[in-house]
Write an enzyme that holds these catalytic residues in place. Sequence first.
Site, PDB file in Angstrom:
ATOM      1  N   GLU A  72      -2.577  -9.063   2.407  1.00  0.00           N
ATOM      2  CA  GLU A  72      -2.959  -9.743   3.910  1.00  0.00           C
ATOM      3  C   GLU A  72      -4.683  -9.778   3.821  1.00  0.00           C
ATOM      4  O   GLU A  72      -4.946 -10.430   4.770  1.00  0.00           O
ATOM      5  CB  GLU A  72      -2.563  -8.982   5.016  1.00  0.00           C
ATOM      6  N   CYS A 124       0.937  -1.249  -0.154  1.00  0.00           N
ATOM      7  CA  CYS A 124       0.023  -0.281  -0.081  1.00  0.00           C
ATOM      8  C   CYS A 124       0.831   1.252   0.062  1.00  0.00           C
ATOM      9  O   CYS A 124       1.591   1.443  -1.029  1.00  0.00           O
ATOM     10  CB  CYS A 124      -0.959  -0.008   1.157  1.00  0.00           C
ATOM     11  N   HIS A 142      -3.519  -5.043  -0.752  1.00  0.00           N
ATOM     12  CA  HIS A 142      -3.327  -5.555   0.589  1.00  0.00           C
ATOM     13  C   HIS A 142      -3.464  -6.864   0.469  1.00  0.00           C
ATOM     14  O   HIS A 142      -4.413  -7.452   0.616  1.00  0.00           O
ATOM     15  CB  HIS A 142      -4.223  -5.077   1.639  1.00  0.00           C
TER      16      HIS A 142
END
EC number: 4.3.2.10
Length: 212
Positions: free
Chosen positions: A195, A83, A193
Amino acid sequence: MTRPSVAVLDYGSGNVHSAVRALNRAGAAAQLTRDTQTLLNADGLVVPGVGAFSAVMEALKAIDAPRWIGRRVAGSRPVLGICVGHQILFERGVEHGVAAEGMGEWPGEVTALPRDVVVPHMGWNTVDAPAQSALFEGIGQERFYFVHSYAVQTWDFDQTLEVMRPPAITWSHHGADFIAAVENGPLTATQFHPEKSGDAGMQLLQNWIGTL
């Protein structure tokens, strides 16, 4: 089998524990740290980022992180930016008319996405990865989770430079084409992202960890 060690840079950025958990699930031994020796010696370093470009750069400078990141890159030690951690690797960011200097690892400027679309760009979107991408190997046409209002919308890498392996650039689109990921030797970064991107994000993290 020993898990690769991954240091997640702790410079005060919020919402990073999900990245640590995802990296551990993906097969790494990850920890949130700002210890210099750990940052330098870990098999991989992750630079997360949430918030404004200039604020993230100031926070990184406050703990001398750009120097440690630069030393890792110079020594071909893997680094992954996520990011705003992706954005600060470019030359500069311009937010609300104010320019801030980035790390300058890659040419390019982080600028506002077009205002004729919903901003921030928040949610799931597809990406267009090049055939030579190792990061997206085995992933196919999956979607990834984005949360951002700014992005690098042009790639101005000097194509006349003689490099063994040119950078692999992955694009996405929200009002305009923008860079969703870069793979450049030891330095890798994603605007989205991983994750927070479900199975596709987990596979991507496993692919990156597999290079450590």
